[in-house]
Design an enzyme around this catalytic site. Structure first.
Site, short mmCIF file in Angstrom:
data_model
loop_
_atom_site.label_atom_id
_atom_site.label_comp_id
_atom_site.label_asym_id
_atom_site.label_seq_id
_atom_site.Cartn_x
_atom_site.Cartn_y
_atom_site.Cartn_z
N HIS A 74 -16.20 19.26 -48.98
CA HIS A 74 -16.94 18.06 -48.59
C HIS A 74 -17.93 17.62 -49.67
CE1 HIS A 74 -19.24 15.16 -46.34
NE2 HIS A 74 -20.32 15.92 -46.38
N HIS A 117 -26.35 17.66 -51.17
CA HIS A 117 -26.97 16.89 -50.09
C HIS A 117 -27.07 17.65 -48.77
CE1 HIS A 117 -22.71 16.08 -49.04
NE2 HIS A 117 -23.15 15.85 -47.82
N GLU A 161 -30.25 21.37 -45.31
CA GLU A 161 -29.98 21.38 -43.86
C GLU A 161 -29.21 22.62 -43.43
OE1 GLU A 161 -27.46 18.81 -40.56
OE2 GLU A 161 -27.80 18.00 -42.56
N ASP A 162 -28.26 23.05 -44.25
CA ASP A 162 -27.32 24.10 -43.82
C ASP A 162 -27.62 25.49 -44.38
OD1 ASP A 162 -26.03 22.13 -42.45
OD2 ASP A 162 -24.45 21.84 -43.92
N ASP A 212 -21.36 10.27 -48.21
CA ASP A 212 -21.29 11.38 -47.26
C ASP A 212 -20.60 10.94 -45.98
OD1 ASP A 212 -21.91 13.79 -45.82
OD2 ASP A 212 -23.69 12.79 -45.02
N ASP A 261 -3.61 -16.37 -42.23
CA ASP A 261 -4.22 -15.90 -43.47
C ASP A 261 -4.58 -14.42 -43.37
OD1 ASP A 261 -6.04 -16.63 -41.54
OD2 ASP A 261 -7.62 -17.18 -42.95
#
Length: 758
Positions: free
Chosen positions: A69, A93, A97-98, A160, A281
């Site tokens: 990712h 990024h 957080e992780d 992301d 169109d």
């Protein structure tokens, strides 16, 4: 470490561009590689290696190694032309957080620029919020603030989200729909606002796939079915155009046909209520030339070859879209007798249409990272400045989300100021919307408007090309009637906020005047700033002295009660002999309410009140106390036993001390988790609009509060009074609920009702 694939059942292949980056970093002896290129490559590779180590052992919902990712996000940013710091932020990024890595550690390892980008993108998963809506709103507040510092934050976030949308099929259906809806309402419009067309189209098609899967598959099959015939017709038209442009000596970089994206076709079918076969169109021809002059010359060739359809020509070169998009659009009758859209632009315009703000650093390198930064003073980002202006005005999470969703979509009407500046507004916008777009004070003092040099009513819908002049007067003020016709969220919120602030200031001034008249002018200003006055406000359940003054001003609390509480606060800190001098009060002494002390009784689980064991008692209907509030018992002269009041209840002030009983709430009883509730009556003054009661009731529902009765009274001035009877568990729940209701921009006043005790 070396760039190698992890040992996993699902192999991770290092992309070629990353391998090239490693080669550049190692090319210390290659004279063709500059020092700056090696430094950039080193930062990118170090960021990958750090992310690889931290995410090792982690897997995505698909079972793939998680590192896939961040590598994909970094690749998207590289394709957009992002610099080394931006690509490094793509790799990193998710690490704050992780993992256990802090933003400060990132700053130490990779520099302040990378740290700020990662901080701007990081979700607030380590904070606690009362609801998913509040969490989502706080994420967006933080993201927009970070965007104001550096617009690259949102580009990283969009990359992301795009990769997450590409792999959304591995999540549960409910989660898929939730993410897809947020993408359609927030991130696709953001990509459009930034002009990143390649992100916008793909995000919209992917959300279409998960939110309307049946319609998506149907249109996908129809487009594929007609593809061969359509491509043959487009190829024939392209060949004819090339021949005619060569004859006119117009040089072109590219002429090609392209199908419209699936969601765009679906939107047109829904908007025009037509079947797919009636939408002609579904493809367009794009002509890319070298200069602006050649754009208009090419347009003349197209209109000479094919018959133009009246009203279907748009000049976005002379009048660019707010996201800087420029192009000529025309619809003509093609070879097959069906409408055909033709877009004409220069190569620079095409880069901006595809990459938007990213074209600034992809195709116009200026040699420094500061070239990609922006501030909210940049006129190209007035929409972002408006969102930032709402950060403090709109405290309610749901309302904030609704407003940013409304404002992220492109305006459809372009009007001019008398000086010739272009203002983009939503379709149906009025001179009042225009006034508030210019400046809040222009809107607040708007007294009239001229449209195309003629006087116009303030509710006149504006049209493309209108020249609008706002007439202001110093003593003019917003009207609640304006809420019936303004269409832009900015105008609506400015009007509501003006009324809330205006009423508050008037009430504070009135409360000040009443209190000063009672206490005297001598030392009054010092008294307002004293700790005793702040203590008085808190004992009366207000957060600040201004809140207390406003409550006195509009009658939520009596002047007599406020003065008595103030006397008690001063008495607790000063000798009684100095009380008169400190207050400069009138010679008539006001009675002091005895402060009841809780008796040292053992808590009993049998009664919610300590101090009335074995006695008949009832909760007073005048002040309706709830657990968590200071209470006192009064021996009644009737057969109802002891009446339990809030301390400070006006009905208790004249009761002699021998009839007062010290009592307190039984916390042991509360801890047993019994669902016992207590009735409280509240009154809410609101700006009258459709749905305001529903919004208030939803806040009560969020806090698990039952509504026993409700009554609404409306008035000609477009305000309304809502009386509610609710059941409350404790003071904490009541305060939390009051805070959430007060955050609604339509709420002008909220108070707890009291009545005279029988």
């Amino acid at each position: 470490m070396h760039l190698t694939a992890p040992t996993s059942s699902t192999q991770f292949v290092v992309p070629d561009w990353l391998q090239e980056c490693l080669h550049t970093r190692r090319g210390t002896s290659d004279p063709a590689v500059s020092e700056s290129a090696r430094a950039d490559a080193d930062l990118i590779c170090r960021a990958f290696e750090f992310a690889y180590q931290l995410h090792e052992g982690q897997h995505r919902a698909s079972g793939e190694p998680y590192i896939i990712h961040p590598v994909a996000v970094a690749g998207l940013l590289r394709d957009l032309g992002g610099g080394s710091a931006m690509i490094a932020a793509g790799f990193l990024h998710d690490v704050v957080e992780d993992t256990n890595v802090t933003a400060e550690e990132l700053g130490d390892r990779f520099g302040e620029e990378v740290k700020l980008l990662v901080e701007g993108v990081t979700k607030l998963s380590k904070f606690n919020f009362s609801s998913k809506t509040e969490r989502q709103a706080e994420n967006f507040r933080r993201m927009f603030l970070a965007m104001a510092q550096d617009i690259r934050v949102i580009v990283v976030k969009l990359a992301d989200r795009l990769h997450n949308m590409r792999t959304l099929e591995y999540l549960p259906d409910v989660k898929r729909r939730q993410i897809a809806l947020e993408t359609r309402e927030i991130f696709a419009p953001l990509a459009n606002r930034l002009g990143i067309g390649r992100f916008k189209w793909e995000l919209e098609d992917l959300t279409f796939k998960y939110l309307e899967p049946d319609s998506y598959r149907q249109i996908q099959e129809l487009v594929a079915e007609k593809r061969i015939d359509r491509e043959a017709g487009l190829a024939q038209t392209v060949d004819r155009l090339k021949l005619r442009l060569d004859q006119a000596t117009i040089s072109y970089a590219d002429i090609s046909g392209r199908p419209k994206h699936l969601y765009g076709i679906y939107q047109k079918m829904q908007r025009q209520q037509k079947d797919y076969n009636e939408i002609y169109d579904v493809a367009a021809i794009r002509i890319i030339v070298n200069t602006n002059d050649e754009c208009y010359r090419a347009l003349a060739v197209v209109h000479d070859m094919f018959r133009p359809i009246p009203g279907r020509f748009k000049d976005y070169i002379g009048l660019p879209k707010p996201n800087r998009y420029q192009s000529l659009h025309t619809v003509v009758i093609g070879n097959t007798g069906r409408p055909l859209e033709v877009q004409i632009r220069t190569l620079a315009m095409h880069h901006i249409a595809e990459y938007g703000i990213a074209a600034h650093w992809k195709y116009k390198e200026t040699g420094g990272s500061s070239s990609v930064q922006m501030t909210t003073t940049d006129e190209k980002f007035t929409w972002l400045r408006q969102l930032l202006d709402w950060q403090n005005d709109l405290k309610d999470a749901q309302e904030y989300l609704e407003n940013i969703k409304d404002d992220l979509f492109d305006g459809d009407v372009y009007v001019f100021t008398p000086q010739g500046d272009v203002i983009s507004l939503s379709r149906g916008a009025t001179p009042v919307d225009f006034a508030y777009r210019i400046h809040t004070e222009v809107g607040n003092h708007c007294a009239g408007a001229r449209v195309n040099e003629r006087m116009a009513t303030l509710d006149t819908p504006l049209k493309n090309g209108d020249i609008v002049e706002i007439l202001t007067q110093k003593n003019s003020r917003p009207s609640l009637d304006w809420l019936n016709f303004v269409v832009t969220p900015g105008a609506r919120n400015r009007i509501r906020q003006w009324y809330k602030r205006s009423n508050r200031e008037e009430n504070i001034a009135r409360g000040r005047e009443m209190l000063e008249r009672e206490l005297g002018k001598n030392g009054f200003e010092a008294l307002l700033k004293s700790s005793q006055m702040q203590t008085t406000a808190e004992r009366c359940n207000y957060h600040s002295v201004d809140d207390l003054l406003a409550a006195v001003g509009y009658g939520e609390i009596t002047l007599n009660t406020a003065v008595n509480r103030l006397r008690e606060a001063i008495k607790a800190q000063q000798p009684l002999a100095k009380l008169a001098d400190s207050l400069s009060a009138s010679s008539q002494e006001l009675p002091l309410l005895p402060i009841a002390k809780v008796l040292p009784l053992q808590p009993s689980a049998k009664s919610p009140i300590i101090g009335v064991e074995g006695l008949l008692y009832h909760i007073a209907g005048c002040c309706t106390p709830v657990p968590g509030e200071a209470i006192i018992g009064v021996v009644t002269r009737s057969s109802r036993g002891i009446s339990i009041h809030r301390q400070g209840c006006p009905n208790v002030e004249s009761i002699p001390g021998d009839r007062l009983v010290p009592v307190s709430w039984n916390t042991a009883d509360q801890d047993q988790g019994r669902p016992q509730t207590y009735p409280v009556d509240i009154q809410i003054q609101v700006i009258d609009r459709v749905g305001v009661l529903k919004d208030i009731l939803s806040r009560l529902t969020d806090n698990n509060i039952n509504v026993r009765n409700a009554q609404v009274k409306t008035f000609p001035a477009q305000t309304a009074i809502i009386d509610l009877g609710i059941d409350i568990r404790n003071h904490e729940q009541l305060e939390r609920t009051f805070s959430q209701i007060r955050k609604l921009s339509d709420v002008l006043n909220l108070r707890r009702l009291s009545q005279v005790e029988d």
